[in-house]
Design a protein around this motif. Structure first.
Motif, short mmCIF file in Angstrom:
data_model
loop_
_atom_site.label_atom_id
_atom_site.label_comp_id
_atom_site.label_asym_id
_atom_site.label_seq_id
_atom_site.Cartn_x
_atom_site.Cartn_y
_atom_site.Cartn_z
N CYS A 20 0.85 -1.18 0.00
CA CYS A 20 0.00 0.00 0.00
C CYS A 20 0.89 1.23 0.00
CB CYS A 20 -0.91 0.01 1.23
SG CYS A 20 -2.19 -1.28 1.17
N HIS A 21 0.48 2.23 -0.77
CA HIS A 21 1.24 3.47 -0.93
C HIS A 21 0.42 4.60 -0.34
CE1 HIS A 21 2.45 0.61 -4.02
NE2 HIS A 21 3.58 1.27 -4.19
N MET A 22 0.84 5.11 0.82
CA MET A 22 0.04 6.05 1.59
C MET A 22 0.68 7.44 1.59
SD MET A 22 -1.68 3.34 2.66
CE MET A 22 -2.77 3.84 3.96
N ALA A 23 -0.11 8.44 1.17
CA ALA A 23 0.34 9.83 1.19
C ALA A 23 -0.80 10.71 1.68
CB ALA A 23 0.79 10.28 -0.20
N VAL A 24 -0.47 11.79 2.37
CA VAL A 24 -1.50 12.67 2.92
C VAL A 24 -1.33 14.08 2.36
CG1 VAL A 24 -1.77 11.34 5.05
CG2 VAL A 24 -0.15 13.25 4.98
N SER A 25 -2.43 14.83 2.38
CA SER A 25 -2.41 16.21 1.90
C SER A 25 -3.41 17.03 2.70
CB SER A 25 -2.76 16.27 0.41
OG SER A 25 -4.04 15.73 0.17
N ARG A 26 -3.17 18.34 2.73
CA ARG A 26 -4.10 19.24 3.41
C ARG A 26 -5.37 19.43 2.60
NH1 ARG A 26 -4.25 19.94 8.72
NH2 ARG A 26 -2.34 20.75 9.61
N ASN A 27 -5.24 19.38 1.26
CA ASN A 27 -6.39 19.56 0.38
C ASN A 27 -6.76 18.24 -0.26
OD1 ASN A 27 -6.33 22.44 0.77
ND2 ASN A 27 -4.58 22.51 -0.64
N LYS A 28 -8.02 18.05 -0.59
CA LYS A 28 -8.44 16.81 -1.22
C LYS A 28 -8.03 16.81 -2.68
CE LYS A 28 -13.28 18.33 -1.83
NZ LYS A 28 -14.68 17.97 -1.54
N LEU A 29 -7.37 15.72 -3.08
CA LEU A 29 -6.87 15.56 -4.43
C LEU A 29 -7.52 14.34 -5.07
CD1 LEU A 29 -3.06 16.13 -3.67
CD2 LEU A 29 -4.69 17.80 -4.57
N PHE A 30 -8.27 14.57 -6.14
CA PHE A 30 -8.92 13.48 -6.85
C PHE A 30 -7.97 12.95 -7.92
CE2 PHE A 30 -12.46 16.03 -5.23
CZ PHE A 30 -13.21 15.06 -4.61
N ILE A 31 -7.58 11.69 -7.78
CA ILE A 31 -6.58 11.10 -8.66
C ILE A 31 -7.17 9.85 -9.31
CG2 ILE A 31 -4.24 10.19 -8.83
CD1 ILE A 31 -3.56 11.72 -6.28
N PRO A 32 -7.40 9.86 -10.61
CA PRO A 32 -7.99 8.68 -11.27
C PRO A 32 -7.18 7.42 -11.01
CG PRO A 32 -7.91 10.57 -12.77
CD PRO A 32 -7.12 10.95 -11.55
N GLY A 33 -7.87 6.36 -10.65
CA GLY A 33 -7.22 5.07 -10.45
C GLY A 33 -6.52 4.90 -9.12
N VAL A 34 -6.54 5.93 -8.28
CA VAL A 34 -5.91 5.84 -6.95
C VAL A 34 -6.98 6.09 -5.91
CG1 VAL A 34 -4.16 6.82 -5.42
CG2 VAL A 34 -3.69 6.60 -7.87
N TRP A 35 -7.02 5.26 -4.89
CA TRP A 35 -8.07 5.36 -3.88
C TRP A 35 -7.97 6.67 -3.11
CZ3 TRP A 35 -7.28 -0.24 -1.65
CH2 TRP A 35 -7.70 -1.18 -2.61
N TYR A 75 -6.19 15.22 7.83
CA TYR A 75 -5.52 15.19 6.54
C TYR A 75 -6.31 14.28 5.59
CZ TYR A 75 -1.19 17.29 8.39
OH TYR A 75 -0.26 18.14 8.94
N TRP A 76 -6.23 14.61 4.30
CA TRP A 76 -6.81 13.74 3.27
C TRP A 76 -5.78 12.67 2.89
CZ3 TRP A 76 -11.82 14.27 1.53
CH2 TRP A 76 -12.48 15.47 1.86
N LEU A 77 -6.23 11.43 2.84
CA LEU A 77 -5.36 10.31 2.51
C LEU A 77 -5.52 9.91 1.05
CD1 LEU A 77 -3.49 7.87 3.28
CD2 LEU A 77 -5.59 6.63 3.88
N THR A 78 -4.41 9.74 0.36
CA THR A 78 -4.36 9.13 -0.97
C THR A 78 -3.74 7.75 -0.80
OG1 THR A 78 -4.18 11.21 -2.19
CG2 THR A 78 -3.31 9.24 -3.26
N GLU A 79 -4.37 6.73 -1.38
CA GLU A 79 -3.90 5.36 -1.17
C GLU A 79 -3.75 4.62 -2.50
OE1 GLU A 79 -5.29 1.22 1.04
OE2 GLU A 79 -6.37 3.08 1.45
N GLY A 80 -2.51 4.44 -2.93
CA GLY A 80 -2.24 3.58 -4.06
C GLY A 80 -1.95 2.18 -3.58
N GLY A 81 -1.74 1.27 -4.51
CA GLY A 81 -1.44 -0.08 -4.04
C GLY A 81 -1.13 -1.05 -5.17
N GLN A 82 -0.45 -2.13 -4.79
CA GLN A 82 -0.20 -3.26 -5.66
C GLN A 82 -0.74 -4.50 -4.96
OE1 GLN A 82 4.00 -2.17 -5.60
NE2 GLN A 82 4.03 -2.12 -7.84
N SER A 83 -1.60 -5.24 -5.65
CA SER A 83 -2.32 -6.34 -5.01
C SER A 83 -1.43 -7.53 -4.68
CB SER A 83 -3.47 -6.81 -5.92
OG SER A 83 -4.45 -5.80 -6.03
N ALA A 84 -0.32 -7.68 -5.37
CA ALA A 84 0.58 -8.80 -5.09
C ALA A 84 2.03 -8.32 -5.20
CB ALA A 84 0.33 -9.94 -6.06
N THR A 85 2.73 -8.29 -4.07
CA THR A 85 4.15 -7.95 -4.07
C THR A 85 4.94 -9.10 -3.43
OG1 THR A 85 3.77 -6.62 -2.08
CG2 THR A 85 3.86 -5.46 -4.16
N GLY A 86 4.87 -9.21 -2.11
CA GLY A 86 5.47 -10.38 -1.48
C GLY A 86 4.87 -11.67 -2.03
#
Length: 618
Positions: free
Chosen positions: A358-373, A384-395
Motif C-alpha cells: 500500500c502506498h500512503m500519502a496525505v495532503s491538506r487539500n483533497k486531491l482526486f486522482i484517477p485510479g488511486v483510492w 488530513y486527506w489520505l491518498t492510497e495507491g497499491g499493488q495487489s501482489a508484491t510479497g
C-alpha cells in the motif's frame, strides 16, 4: 445525496447503540454457542504502572502478531501465531474464531518474551487486513463460503470473487465513487456484500453485523460496535468529510454515522443495509485511537491474559497502521528544512510492503486522482486527506515466482541447511552473477528479462483487476541463476509499478519526494535499493522495524490518554533509522529509465491484445 437519518425501520431502531454511557449485556462470538460478555458497569483503573506499556495487535494474511512497546516507542517483545486460510481460485476465506485464538496465543507469547505482566499493559490497539466478517445477532459466525462451512465467515481482502459485482457497481457512476479513484475494487466491501446477497441468500438473511476485520476485533474485545473512520471511509464508501465540523478529536467519540450515502446503497441493490440507521454496517464511527466502551471486557481480558477495563482504541487497517507507525519517522532532510511539520508530512509516501503493498500519502487539500483510492478524510492521520495507491501482489508475487521455478526446491533446502532466507541466497547469487558476467552494475543482469507484475490485477493507477502478469525473456534455462534473474526482474517490475504510482500522484497535485518503507519486504536490502534507484527518492526505514505493530500500539496509547492526539503520539513514539539513497551512477538511471519505458509499453500492449481478442470473439 441522502445521508444517515433519511431512512430507518422501527424494528431495528430498538437495537441499542453501545457507548460508554449505555452499557448492556451482549453476546460474543462462539463457534457453537454464544458466549455472554460481562460488561463492566464501572471501572476503577489500577494504580499508575511504573512503566506505561502499549500493546499492538496486527492480523495479517497468514498470521496474527502482537508487540509490546514502551513509552519511547521501543519494541520490548513480539510474537506471532499462524492463521488458517482456505484458497480456492478467486475465493479466499478465513475464520474469525481461528483469528481470535491466534491473537490470544500471540499476546500471551509476546508478554512472556518481553517479561511483561498483563497488569502492566496500559492500552491496546488492533490493526488487521481489510477483510469482511459476517456474524449473527449472537455474535456467532455466518458462513460466506459456498461450502456452507460455518467456520469460514471471513472474506479475505485479496479475494476476487466479486469482480462482476464491482463492475456493476462502477457502472452506477455514483458520486461516492469519486472518493475511490473513480472505481471500486473487488477487494472493497460493497462488491463482496453484493456477491453474498446474490449467491448466499440464507447467509445474507442471517447476518446481523457486517464488519471490517479490525473493527470486529475491537468489538470482540470491548463489546462496542463503534466503527473506525479508517475502515468505513477506505473500504465501505463512507464519506468521512461529513464530520469535518467535528475537528476537536476530544469531542469525536461515538459520532453518529452521518456519512453513509443511502442513494448509493439503494442503487446497487443493497438498500436493506440502510435499515435501522445502518445498524448492520455501522451506526457510529470514531477517529482512530479513541477509547471504545469500557475497555477490555472481563472475558476478553481473561482470554488475552490482560486486565479487564484496559483502554482499547478504535482500530486501523493494517497498512494504515503502518502509515501511522512510520510517517513521522523521517529525519530532517534537506528538502524539508524550510517547511513546518504540517507541510513536510505531505511530501512523504509510506510503502507498507508485505503480501501486497500500500502506498500512503496525505495532503491538506483533497486531491482526486484517477485510479488511486481516495481522497479519504481523516482515514489515517486526523484532519488530513489520505491518498492510497497499491499493488495487489508484491510479497505474494515474489513467493509465487520463486516457488514455481524448477530450482526452488533445491534453493529452499539450501536455505534451510544454512539457516538463511531464500531471498538472502538469491541476493548473493545475483552478486556472483554480476561478477562472473562482468556486468556494469547489479541491476543490468536483467537486461533481457522484463516483468509486468500485475499477476493479481492492477490496483493502481490503472485500476483494472483484469490485468495479467507478463514475463518477457524466457529460455530453457532452469538453473538457480535463472531463478535469481527472474526474481530481480520481478523486484524491478514492482519498483516500476511504484514509480508509476508516485509519478501519477505527483501529476495530480502531490509533491512526493521522500519514501518511507515498512513491512516484511522492507527487510530485503535489494528490494529497497532497487526502489530507491528506480524512483529516484531516498527511502527511510523506521528505527523499529515492526511499524504496523507500533501503529496499532499508538492507538492504545491514545485511548489510554497518554497523548491527547494521534499526531502527538506518532511524533513521540516513532523515530528514523537507516536511510537508503538512490545510486549516483548516471548509467543506473539511464538503464532504469529504459526499462521503465518497456514496463509502460507492456501495459499498453496487453490492452491492445485484449481488444484484438475481444473483437475476434465478438
Amino acid at each position: 445525496m441522502k445521508y444517515k437519518g433519511s431512512k430507518a425501520t422501527s424494528s431495528s431502531d430498538t437495537t441499542p447503540l453501545l457507548n460508554p454511557h449505555h452499557r448492556i449485556a451482549t453476546t460474543s462470538y462462539g463457534s457453537n454457542h454464544p458466549i455472554v460478555i460481562e460488561m463492566a458497569a464501572s471501572y476503577t483503573p489500577p494504580a499508575q504502572p511504573i512503566r506505561p506499556i502499549f500493546l499492538g495487535v496486527d492480523v495479517g494474511t497468514g498470521s496474527a502478531r502482537a508487540g509490546l512497546f514502551d513509552e519511547e516507542g521501543k519494541l520490548l517483545g513480539s510474537a506471532s501465531s499462524p492463521i488458517q486460510i482456505w484458497k480456492e481460485g478467486d475465493f479466499v476465506e478465513q475464520s474469525s474464531t481461528d483469528i481470535w485464538h491466534a491473537i490470544c496465543a500471540a499476546v500471551k507469547s509476546a508478554c512472556s518474551l518481553a517479561n511483561v505482566s498483563g497488569d502492566e499493559v496500559s492500552g491496546v490497539g488492533f490493526a488487521a487486513t481489510c477483510s469482511l466478517v459476517a456474524v449473527d445477532g449472537d455474535g456467532s459466525p455466518v458462513t460466506v463460503s459456498l461450502s456452507g462451512d460455518s467456520r469460514r465467515n471471513v472474506i479475505v481482502w485479496m479475494d476476487h470473487r466479486a469482480v462482476k459485482q464491482a463492475e456493476k457497481i462502477n457502472s452506477s457512476k455514483s458520486p461516492v465513487l469519486q472518493y475511490c479513484g473513480g472505481a471500486l475494487s473487488p477487494e472493497m466491501q460493497p462488491p463482496k456484500l453484493l456477491w453474498v446477497k446474490e449467491n448466499l441468500l440464507e447467509s445474507w438473511s442471517m447476518a446481523f453485523r457486517w464488519m471490517d476485520l479490525s473493527d470486529w476485533l475491537s468489538y470482540r474485545a470491548t463489546g462496542d460496535d463503534t466503527r473506525s473512520l479508517c475502515t468505513t471511509v477506505c473500504k465501505w464508501t463512507y464519506l468521512g468529510h461529513a464530520h469535518m465540523q467535528m475537528v476537536n478529536e476530544k469531542d469525536s467519540r461515538d459520532m453518529e454515522a452521518c456519512g453513509w450515502d443511502d442513494d448509493f446503497w439503494e442503487e446497487i441493490g443493497l438498500g436493506d443495509l440502510v435499515d435501522g440507521h445502518h445498524a448492520k454496517i455501522g451506526r457510529s464511527v470514531a477517529f482512530p485511537g479513541h477509547p471504545l466502551g469500557s475497555g477490555l471486557t472481563s472475558l476478553a481480558a481473561k482470554e488475552l491474559g490482560l486486565v479487564a477495563g484496559i483502554p482499547v482504541g478504535t482500530s486501523l487497517i493494517d497498512a494504515h497502521a503502518g502509515g501511522v507507525g512510520v510517517i513521522e519517522s523521517a529525519p530532517e532532510l534537506q528538502s524539508e528544512t524550510t517547511e513546518d511539520d504540517d507541510e513536510a508530512i505531505c511530501h512523504r509516501m509510506v510503502l507498507v510492503c508485505g503480501t501486497s503493498t500500500c502506498h500512503m500519502a496525505v495532503s491538506r487539500n483533497k486531491l482526486f486522482i484517477p485510479g488511486v483510492w481516495g481522497p479519504f478524510w481523516s482515514a489515517m492521520v486526523p484532519l488530513y486527506w489520505l491518498t492510497e495507491g497499491g499493488q495487489s501482489a508484491t510479497g505474494a508475487l515474489l513467493d509465487h515466482m520463486i516457488e514455481n521455478h524448477t530450482a526452488s526446491r533445491l534453493l529452499a533446502n539450501r536455505a534451510a541447511s544454512q539457516k538463511k532466507s531464500v531471498f538472502e541466497l538469491l541476493n548473493n547469487t545475483l552478486e556472483s552473477l554480476k561478477r562472473d558476467s562482468d556486468a556494469p552494475f547489479l541491476a543490468s543482469v536483467t537486461k533481457d528479462t522484463h516483468v509486468l507484475p500485475d499477476f493479481h490485477g492492477n490496483r493502481s493507477p490503472i485500476a483494472d483487476p483484469n490485468m495479467k502478469g507478463v514475463v518477457c525473456g524466457m529460455t530453457l534455462d532452469s538453473s538457480e541463476k535463472h531463478l535469481a534473474v527472474q526474481y530481480l526482474a520481478a523486484v524491478q517490475g514492482l519498483a516500476y509499478g511504484t514509480r508509476h504510482i508516485v509519478e501519477h500522484c505527483n501529476a495530480n497535485g502531490h509533491k512526493i519526494n521522500t519514501l518511507l518503507a515498512c513491512g516484511g519486504l522492507a527487510k530485503n536490502p535489494l528490494f529497497l535499493q532497487e526502489h530507491a534507484d528506480i524512483i529516484g527518492c531516498p527511502i527511510i526505514l523506521p528505527r523499529e522495524n515492526e511499524s504496523v505493530l507500533l501503529g496499532a500500539a499508538i492507538l492504545g496509547a491514545v485511548a489510554a490518554k497518554k497523548y491527547s492526539t494521534l499526531v502527538e503520539a506518532m511524533k513521540a513514539l516513532s523515530a528514523p533509522g537507516q536511510v537508503i539513497q538512490p545510486s549516483g551512477d548516471p548509467r543506473v538511471k539511464k538503464y532504469h529509465d529504459a526499462k521503465y519505458r518497456i514496463f509502460r509499453d507492456l501495459h499498453e500492449q496487453q490492452l491492445s491484445q485484449r481488444s484484438i481478442i475481444a473483437e475476434a470473439l465478438a
